[in-house]
Design a protein around this motif. Structure first.
Motif, PDB file in Angstrom:
ATOM      1  N   HIS A   4       0.806  -1.214   0.000  1.00 59.34           N
ATOM      2  CA  HIS A   4       0.000   0.000   0.000  1.00 59.34           C
ATOM      3  C   HIS A   4       0.845   1.275   0.000  1.00 59.34           C
ATOM      4  O   HIS A   4       0.548   2.222  -0.703  1.00 59.34           O
ATOM      5  N   GLY A   5       1.898   1.314   0.774  1.00 55.98           N
ATOM      6  CA  GLY A   5       2.670   2.541   0.919  1.00 55.98           C
ATOM      7  C   GLY A   5       3.863   2.671  -0.003  1.00 55.98           C
ATOM      8  O   GLY A   5       4.607   3.650   0.089  1.00 55.98           O
ATOM      9  N   ILE A   6       4.058   1.738  -0.912  1.00 55.51           N
ATOM     10  CA  ILE A   6       5.255   1.761  -1.759  1.00 55.51           C
ATOM     11  C   ILE A   6       5.340   3.029  -2.602  1.00 55.51           C
ATOM     12  O   ILE A   6       6.386   3.685  -2.607  1.00 55.51           O
ATOM     13  N   PRO A   7       4.299   3.459  -3.317  1.00 56.28           N
ATOM     14  CA  PRO A   7       4.434   4.700  -4.096  1.00 56.28           C
ATOM     15  C   PRO A   7       4.669   5.925  -3.218  1.00 56.28           C
ATOM     16  O   PRO A   7       5.490   6.792  -3.537  1.00 56.28           O
ATOM     17  N   GLU A   8       3.964   5.987  -2.085  1.00 52.34           N
ATOM     18  CA  GLU A   8       4.113   7.148  -1.215  1.00 52.34           C
ATOM     19  C   GLU A   8       5.515   7.225  -0.604  1.00 52.34           C
ATOM     20  O   GLU A   8       6.137   8.288  -0.588  1.00 52.34           O
ATOM     21  N   PHE A   9       6.005   6.100  -0.105  1.00 51.95           N
ATOM     22  CA  PHE A   9       7.331   6.106   0.503  1.00 51.95           C
ATOM     23  C   PHE A   9       8.420   6.344  -0.536  1.00 51.95           C
ATOM     24  O   PHE A   9       9.403   7.032  -0.260  1.00 51.95           O
ATOM     25  N   SER A  10       8.249   5.810  -1.729  1.00 47.65           N
ATOM     26  CA  SER A  10       9.231   6.059  -2.790  1.00 47.65           C
ATOM     27  C   SER A  10       9.303   7.540  -3.116  1.00 47.65           C
ATOM     28  O   SER A  10      10.390   8.106  -3.263  1.00 47.65           O
ATOM     29  N   CYS A  16      13.346  13.589  -0.315  1.00 47.37           N
ATOM     30  CA  CYS A  16      14.337  13.804   0.747  1.00 47.37           C
ATOM     31  C   CYS A  16      15.756  13.695   0.198  1.00 47.37           C
ATOM     32  O   CYS A  16      16.621  14.499   0.548  1.00 47.37           O
ATOM     33  N   GLY A  17      15.985  12.714  -0.664  1.00 52.84           N
ATOM     34  CA  GLY A  17      17.307  12.563  -1.266  1.00 52.84           C
ATOM     35  C   GLY A  17      17.677  13.744  -2.142  1.00 52.84           C
ATOM     36  O   GLY A  17      18.823  14.212  -2.136  1.00 52.84           O
ATOM     37  N   ALA A  18      16.717  14.248  -2.891  1.00 57.40           N
ATOM     38  CA  ALA A  18      16.989  15.413  -3.740  1.00 57.40           C
ATOM     39  C   ALA A  18      17.269  16.643  -2.896  1.00 57.40           C
ATOM     40  O   ALA A  18      18.134  17.447  -3.233  1.00 57.40           O
ATOM     41  N   VAL A  36       8.626  12.029  -8.906  1.00 58.73           N
ATOM     42  CA  VAL A  36       7.759  12.159  -7.749  1.00 58.73           C
ATOM     43  C   VAL A  36       6.299  12.330  -8.155  1.00 58.73           C
ATOM     44  O   VAL A  36       5.411  11.677  -7.584  1.00 58.73           O
ATOM     45  N   ILE A  37       6.016  13.162  -9.126  1.00 59.93           N
ATOM     46  CA  ILE A  37       4.623  13.386  -9.527  1.00 59.93           C
ATOM     47  C   ILE A  37       3.973  12.093 -10.029  1.00 59.93           C
ATOM     48  O   ILE A  37       2.845  11.786  -9.631  1.00 59.93           O
ATOM     49  N   ALA A  43      -0.422   6.893  -6.252  1.00 58.71           N
ATOM     50  CA  ALA A  43      -1.055   6.852  -4.935  1.00 58.71           C
ATOM     51  C   ALA A  43      -2.501   7.338  -5.010  1.00 58.71           C
ATOM     52  O   ALA A  43      -3.381   6.780  -4.349  1.00 58.71           O
ATOM     53  N   VAL A  44      -2.761   8.350  -5.815  1.00 58.44           N
ATOM     54  CA  VAL A  44      -4.130   8.853  -5.976  1.00 58.44           C
ATOM     55  C   VAL A  44      -5.006   7.785  -6.623  1.00 58.44           C
ATOM     56  O   VAL A  44      -6.141   7.549  -6.194  1.00 58.44           O
ATOM     57  N   ILE A  45      -4.470   7.135  -7.643  1.00 61.14           N
ATOM     58  CA  ILE A  45      -5.221   6.060  -8.296  1.00 61.14           C
ATOM     59  C   ILE A  45      -5.505   4.943  -7.300  1.00 61.14           C
ATOM     60  O   ILE A  45      -6.617   4.415  -7.232  1.00 61.14           O
ATOM     61  N   GLU A  46      -4.515   4.608  -6.513  1.00 64.73           N
ATOM     62  CA  GLU A  46      -4.680   3.557  -5.521  1.00 64.73           C
ATOM     63  C   GLU A  46      -5.735   3.942  -4.483  1.00 64.73           C
ATOM     64  O   GLU A  46      -6.496   3.097  -4.014  1.00 64.73           O
TER      65      GLU A  46
END
Length: 58
Positions: A4-10, A16-18, A36-37, A43-46
């Motif tokens: 569930h959180g894979i797109p959000e955490f990625s 953060c890295g950038a 990122v977008i 995530a929105v689709i999910e």
């Protein structure tokens, strides 16, 4: 529930890295647009599309 959180955490880790890298603002903006977008769009689709599809399937 695990994926569930894979797109959000990625997206969070990329931002953060950038932010911590020594890149220019232009390089950070390009990475934001290209990585990122789309991850946040996933995530929105999910969040909104998948539940509707699941309701139709039941």
């Amino acid at each position: 529930m695990v994926p569930h959180g894979i797109p959000e955490f990625s997206a969070l880790f990329l931002v953060c890295g950038a932010g911590m890298s020594g890149s220019t603002f232009k390089q950070k903006a390009v990475m934001f647009r290209q990585a990122v977008i789309p991850l946040l769009a996933a995530a929105v689709i999910e969040t909104w599309v998948t539940p509707e599809i699941m309701r139709l399937v039941r």
